[in-house]
Design a protein around this motif. Sequence first.
Motif, short mmCIF file in Angstrom:
data_model
loop_
_atom_site.label_atom_id
_atom_site.label_comp_id
_atom_site.label_asym_id
_atom_site.label_seq_id
_atom_site.Cartn_x
_atom_site.Cartn_y
_atom_site.Cartn_z
N GLY A 190 0.81 -1.21 0.00
CA GLY A 190 0.00 0.00 0.00
C GLY A 190 0.84 1.26 0.00
O GLY A 190 0.56 2.21 -0.73
N GLN A 191 1.90 1.29 0.82
CA GLN A 191 2.79 2.44 0.87
C GLN A 191 3.89 2.36 -0.18
O GLN A 191 4.23 3.38 -0.79
CB GLN A 191 3.43 2.55 2.26
CG GLN A 191 2.52 3.17 3.31
CD GLN A 191 3.16 3.14 4.68
OE1 GLN A 191 2.96 2.21 5.44
NE2 GLN A 191 3.94 4.16 5.00
N ARG A 196 3.36 3.77 -3.63
CA ARG A 196 3.32 5.22 -3.79
C ARG A 196 4.70 5.80 -4.09
O ARG A 196 4.84 6.98 -4.37
CB ARG A 196 2.74 5.87 -2.53
CG ARG A 196 1.29 5.47 -2.26
CD ARG A 196 0.58 6.49 -1.39
NE ARG A 196 1.10 6.57 -0.05
CZ ARG A 196 0.60 5.90 1.00
NH1 ARG A 196 -0.43 5.08 0.81
NH2 ARG A 196 1.11 6.04 2.19
N CYS A 253 -10.50 6.49 1.06
CA CYS A 253 -10.04 7.40 0.02
C CYS A 253 -8.53 7.31 -0.07
O CYS A 253 -7.83 7.38 0.95
CB CYS A 253 -10.47 8.84 0.34
SG CYS A 253 -10.04 10.03 -0.97
N TYR A 254 -7.99 7.12 -1.27
CA TYR A 254 -6.55 7.06 -1.46
C TYR A 254 -5.94 8.44 -1.18
O TYR A 254 -6.56 9.47 -1.51
CB TYR A 254 -6.21 6.62 -2.88
CG TYR A 254 -6.51 5.17 -3.15
CD1 TYR A 254 -5.63 4.18 -2.72
CD2 TYR A 254 -7.66 4.78 -3.83
CE1 TYR A 254 -5.91 2.83 -2.97
CE2 TYR A 254 -7.94 3.45 -4.07
CZ TYR A 254 -7.06 2.48 -3.64
OH TYR A 254 -7.33 1.15 -3.87
N THR A 292 -3.77 10.07 -2.67
CA THR A 292 -3.48 10.86 -3.87
C THR A 292 -4.74 11.28 -4.62
O THR A 292 -4.65 11.87 -5.69
CB THR A 292 -2.58 10.04 -4.81
OG1 THR A 292 -3.22 8.78 -5.10
CG2 THR A 292 -1.22 9.79 -4.18
N ARG A 293 -5.92 10.93 -4.08
CA ARG A 293 -7.17 11.27 -4.78
C ARG A 293 -8.12 12.04 -3.86
O ARG A 293 -8.00 11.99 -2.64
CB ARG A 293 -7.87 9.98 -5.26
CG ARG A 293 -7.05 9.16 -6.22
CD ARG A 293 -7.80 7.91 -6.65
NE ARG A 293 -6.98 7.03 -7.45
CZ ARG A 293 -7.38 5.85 -7.90
NH1 ARG A 293 -8.60 5.41 -7.61
NH2 ARG A 293 -6.58 5.09 -8.62
N ALA A 308 -12.68 6.02 -2.88
CA ALA A 308 -12.74 4.78 -3.66
C ALA A 308 -13.90 3.91 -3.19
O ALA A 308 -14.53 3.22 -3.99
CB ALA A 308 -11.42 4.03 -3.53
N THR A 346 -10.08 -2.16 -4.66
CA THR A 346 -9.85 -1.58 -3.32
C THR A 346 -10.39 -2.50 -2.24
O THR A 346 -9.82 -2.60 -1.15
CB THR A 346 -10.52 -0.20 -3.23
OG1 THR A 346 -10.02 0.64 -4.27
CG2 THR A 346 -10.27 0.46 -1.89
N PHE A 406 -3.87 -1.68 3.25
CA PHE A 406 -4.19 -0.40 3.89
C PHE A 406 -5.48 -0.62 4.68
O PHE A 406 -6.19 -1.60 4.46
CB PHE A 406 -4.38 0.73 2.86
CG PHE A 406 -4.85 0.28 1.51
CD1 PHE A 406 -3.96 0.17 0.45
CD2 PHE A 406 -6.18 -0.05 1.29
CE1 PHE A 406 -4.40 -0.25 -0.80
CE2 PHE A 406 -6.62 -0.47 0.04
CZ PHE A 406 -5.71 -0.56 -1.01
#
Length: 578
Positions: free
Chosen positions: A106-107, A110, A345-346, A348-349, A353, A379, A388
Motif C-alpha cells: 500500500g505504501q 506510492r 479514500c486514497y 493521492t485522490r 474509492a 480496493t 491499507f
Amino acid sequence: MWSTIKLFLSLRPQARLEIAGLVGLMLLITATYVGQGLLIADLLARVFSSTELGELVVPLVVIGVLQLARGALIVVKDSWAQRVSARVKEAVREGLALKLMEIGPGQAQRMRTGDLQSTIVDSVELLDPLMGRFVPAVVASVLGACLAAVYVIAVDPVVGIVVLACALLAPLSKMVGDRWIKDRGDRWMISYRGLYAESLDAVQGMATLKAFNASARRGRELVDRGEAFCRDSIRLMMAWCASSSVGELMVPIGTAAAVGLGAWHAATGAVSIAGLFTILILTRETFRPMHDLEAAYHAAYSAIPASRAIADVLRLEPDVRDDATTAPQLRQNPPSLEFDDLRFCYPTRRAPALDGFSLVVAPGERVAIVGRSGAGKSTVVGLLMRYFDADAGSIRVGGHDTRTFPLADLRSLVGVVSQDTYLFHGTVRENLLLARPDATDDEIARAVTAAQAAEFISRLPQGFDTVVGERGLKLSGGERQRIAIARALLKDAPVLILDEPTSSIDAANEAEITRALGELTRGRTTIIIAHRLSTVRDADRIVVMEAGRIVESGRHVELVAREGVYAELVATQTGAPA
C-alpha cells in the motif's frame, strides 16, 4: 547527519565497539607520528649541539621501528574499516528489507521503483567511506590533535594553546556552511534518484518507446537529466570546497603563529633550541589528524546525502499497524466475509474509492463483484488483505474483525489470483513453493494438474527446474496464469480472491483457465472481480459497484431482467442485451 549515523548504529549495536577499535588504531598511528616527531626534534637538537655520531644510532633505529609499526597499523586499520563498513551496510540492508515488508504494498507502491532501488542498492554502497572512515576519524582526529598538542603545551603553553585552538577550529568551521551543503546535497540526491528512476523506466519500457518512435525523445530527456545531475554534482562539490577552504586556512594560520611565537620565545630564551624543534615538528603533527579528517570528509561527501535518503525510508511508519499477537479461532471452514459500511479514500485522490460499501459473503459462497473501471472493486481486495486500512467501517472474517488477526495469520487465510500474475526470476518449482515452502513433490504435482499446467510444464526444457525469467517473461500469459492458480491451490487457503484472472487471457486459453478456476473455487469462500462478464455468469451472486458502493445484487438472469447498470454493462460488452 549525526542522527542518521546514530540510526544506522542502532541497527548493529556492536558496530559502536568496532568503530571504537578503529579509533584506537587511528590514535596508535597518531602516537607513532608524535613519537617520531619527538625523536626527530631530539636528533636535531643533538646535531646542533655537536653530539657524537654514535649517540644518534638508537633514536634512528627507534624511528625506523615506529615507521614499520605505523605501516602495520595502517594495514590493520584499513582492513578493519572495510569489515566495519561492510557489517553496517549489511545491517542497513536488512533494516531496509524489513521496513519495506513492514510498510507493505500500500505504501511502497506510492514510491517510484527507481527511487527505491537506488536507495536500497546504490545509496547503501556509498556508506563505505562514511562509516568506515569519516565517523571514526571525527573522534580520532580530535583526540589525536589533543595528544600532539599536549607536548607542545608542555614546552610552550601559549604556542600549544594557539596551535590546538586552530586545529580544533578547522573542523568546527565546517558547521558554518552545513545548511548550504545540506541543501545542495539533498538537491544532488533528488537529481540522482530522478535520473536513476527515469533510466530504469526507459529500459523497462523500451518496447513501448520503440513502438511509438519515442526512444529518441526519451533519450534526449535522459541527456537533459544527466546534464542537470552533472550541474548539481558540481554545485555540491563547490559547496564542499568552499566550506573546506575556511578550515584549511586554520592550518597556515596556526603554523605561522607557532613558528613566529616559538622563534620569539627561543630568541628571548624562554624556550630552548630543542624546545623550538619540538614546537615546529609537533605543530605539523597536531594538524595531521585534521588533514586526515578533511580527506575522510571529502571521501564521504556523496555518502552523506545518500545516508539521509536511506534514513527517510528507515523512519517510515507503516499505515497498517500489526498489533495483534494471537489469531482468533474460526468456527467455520471456509469462513464468512462481512464488509460493513466501508469508506476509503486514497491519499493521492479526492474522490473516495469506497463510500458506504457493505457486503456479506456466506461460507463457501462465490460472489462476483463487477463494475466500471474505478468503481472500487480492487480496493475491496486491498482492504481485506490489509494493504491499507479503511477510513471507516470494518471487515470481519468468520465473525472476527480483521484487525484482531496478526497480519501473517490473516493473509494465510486468503489466496489470490490476480490479472497481473507476478512470477519471480527463478524456477517454476521455486515460484510454486512461494505459497508453501514445505510442499512435497506429490502435492506440487496434484496442484499443477488441477490447474491445467502439468502438460506445458512437462514441455519446458528443464520441467519444474526451468527458469521462468524476470516477471515470468519466458512464459506466455496463459502459462503464467496457470502457475498462479497452481500456487493458490498449493496454498489451500479457505478464502479465495480472483482479481480479473482471465482479463489478459486469449480465447484459446480461457476455457482451460476457467476449468482450473472451477477446481480452485470448490469448497472456498470466493470473491471474483471481473470486467469480462462472461466469466461471472455462474457465480452464486453478482454485485454491481458504482462510485464506491453496491447498486445492484442478484444472479445473472435477474440482473439482466432489471435492465439496470449490469444490463448496460452486458449490452456494452456483447453489443446486445444478454
